[in-house]
Design an enzyme around this catalytic site. Sequence first.
Site, PDB file in Angstrom:
ATOM      1  N   LYS A 183       0.807  -1.217   0.000  1.00 10.95           N
ATOM      2  CA  LYS A 183       0.000   0.000   0.000  1.00 10.95           C
ATOM      3  C   LYS A 183       0.842   1.271   0.000  1.00 10.95           C
ATOM      4  O   LYS A 183       0.629   2.172  -0.821  1.00 10.95           O
ATOM      5  CB  LYS A 183      -0.954  -0.019   1.198  1.00 10.95           C
ATOM      6  CG  LYS A 183      -1.928   1.157   1.246  1.00 10.95           C
ATOM      7  CD  LYS A 183      -1.512   2.181   2.272  1.00 10.95           C
ATOM      8  CE  LYS A 183      -2.455   3.356   2.306  1.00 10.95           C
ATOM      9  NZ  LYS A 183      -2.045   4.393   3.291  1.00 10.95           N
ATOM     10  N   ASP A 194      -6.414   0.539   0.901  1.00 18.13           N
ATOM     11  CA  ASP A 194      -6.562   0.891   2.312  1.00 18.13           C
ATOM     12  C   ASP A 194      -7.997   0.604   2.725  1.00 18.13           C
ATOM     13  O   ASP A 194      -8.771  -0.009   1.975  1.00 18.13           O
ATOM     14  CB  ASP A 194      -6.182   2.353   2.553  1.00 18.13           C
ATOM     15  CG  ASP A 194      -7.101   3.340   1.834  1.00 18.13           C
ATOM     16  OD1 ASP A 194      -8.071   2.906   1.164  1.00 18.13           O
ATOM     17  OD2 ASP A 194      -6.855   4.553   1.934  1.00 18.13           O
TER      18      ASP A 194
END
Length: 290
Positions: A159, A190
Amino acid sequence: MFKCLDAGIDMNVVSINSLRISMLSSIFRSFGREKILIFEDIDPQFISIKNLVQRCSGYTQLLVVLNALVSYRLVMSGEEYWEKFSHYFADKCGEALSSPEHLFKDFIERFNKVLVGQKFSRILRAIRCRELLNTIYRGSLVDAWKAIGKCLNSELDAKTVVFAVKMLYYARKALGEVIEIPMDIPIPVDGRVAMITYYSGLLEIDAHRVSREVLMRYADTIRFIWSNVAKLSSVPPLNLDSVIWFFGKYTSLPSRREVLQKAVKDLGNTLSEEDIKILTDNLFYRLPEH
């Protein structure tokens, strides 16, 4: 129908809804690049980076990449955190080139207080990686993406790695560059992205309770889903992310009607109410209308 089995205790079964992928892809394709980019231009993170560029243009690309690499486990919203970042470094731009590690240590200790040692270690590794520093200023987004992953010894689809590329894109855009984002850079997954993936009907999950924490176990599947939406719509994942992330702040609302009211208010005159309703109805497909 694509299915996978969670390796965790719950043994949840998830599947991908190909019909919903087709529907979302068709909507994004019909919207076109111009409407998608509206969501980038109003993204508070982009606005914060734009404000930083006005004071610190020469160093903004480096600063935003470093900050993106520690943008996790925040103690405030992402929007608020990036606004504080912009104000802090704009006031200390002259020091940014000579001692960025000193400034980031102070900044993290003030505004990013969870796992401070781990985050500062990441900053040091990035600053000391010549390949990363070179690609931030002179390389393509793909070059920077690969360098970030290599320098941090991290997976390319992690991420924060992908998010750092998105923020580098924002910095270059704020500096006036016109950039086509490569299709193969995935979306940064996320909690907001995970929830929208579920609410939109793209992901089916057999679980006692669906939450951000449960959904984040399937980050690989979520990336796969949005990569398919991107290819079918011809809109790269990082461009789609600005739309998904915008609507992700409404995932606590109980109905599509309330999401629509908030979105119309927040978007003002940037999109027609009809366009906003299409996005609301499809990104919050699972929510009741009222």
